[in-house]
Design an enzyme around this catalytic site. Structure first.
Site, PDB file in Angstrom:
ATOM      1  N   THR A  27      28.922  15.622  24.184  1.00 52.51           N
ATOM      2  CA  THR A  27      29.180  14.183  23.526  1.00 52.51           C
ATOM      3  C   THR A  27      30.390  13.930  22.960  1.00 52.51           C
ATOM      4  O   THR A  27      30.507  14.230  21.725  1.00 52.51           O
ATOM      5  CB  THR A  27      27.917  13.601  23.526  1.00 52.51           C
ATOM      6  N   ASP A  28      30.297  12.554  23.341  1.00 55.87           N
ATOM      7  CA  ASP A  28      31.661  11.691  22.028  1.00 55.87           C
ATOM      8  C   ASP A  28      30.955  10.906  21.440  1.00 55.87           C
ATOM      9  O   ASP A  28      29.174  11.232  21.682  1.00 55.87           O
ATOM     10  CB  ASP A  28      32.323  11.305  23.070  1.00 55.87           C
ATOM     11  N   LEU A  29      31.136   9.914  20.465  1.00 51.93           N
ATOM     12  CA  LEU A  29      30.099   8.960  20.343  1.00 51.93           C
ATOM     13  C   LEU A  29      29.229   8.049  21.155  1.00 51.93           C
ATOM     14  O   LEU A  29      28.476   7.530  20.499  1.00 51.93           O
ATOM     15  CB  LEU A  29      31.063   7.881  19.076  1.00 51.93           C
TER      16      LEU A  29
END
Length: 150
Positions: A27-29
């Site tokens: 996942t990203d931020l």
């Protein structure tokens, strides 16, 4: 001692299904799956498909026979996958040529489409030139496409 087994896919007719789970590292931020991870998942599913078709990529490379390479790909992002989602990658072959294969892959969560890919994979010599796929490999793909695996 019990030894864990790496994940593997299954055949469902003329489809190959491969399960992945979204981990924190995927996942990203914003908490959704980083877009490039779909490419990794699709590649894993295709590699598993080849293994299940008894196509030994490592042997072909080590024997200097050749390797598969993606020559074109088009991705369409439809919905985000999130942490802990169980995702299924479905792979089908839509066209088989002497040196290449067109495929369609779709990542789904509970049947809901997340990302779709249309791609062409070519068989190449180790110096990067297109070459015919081995006949037994073309037959394996043909049998898969026709839901004719024994």
């Amino acid at each position: 001692m019990v030894k864990p087994v790496p994940p593997g896919g299954v055949f469902d007719g003329a489809r190959h299904l491969y399960a992945v789970r979204v981990y924190y590292e995927d996942t990203d931020l914003s908490g959704i799956t980083y877009h490039a991870n779909y490419l990794r998942w699709f590649e894993r599913a295709r590699s598993d498909l080849l293994r299940m078709l008894k196509i030994d990529q490592r042997e072909a490379i080590e024997g200097e026979e050749g390797a598969y390479a993606v020559s074109e790909i088009n991705l369409k992002y439809l919905r985000p996958a999130k942490l802990d989602d169980d995702v299924v990658i479905e792979t089908t072959c839509t066209e088989l040529g002497a040196a290449s294969c067109r495929m369609h892959q779709i990542a789904t969560r509970d049947g809901e489409p997340l990302c779709a890919a249309s791609l062409r994979v070519g068989f190449i010599s180790l110096d990067g030139r297109p070459r015919r796929q081995p006949a037994e490999w073309r037959k394996a793909f043909k049998d898969f496409m026709e839901d004719n695996l024994a």
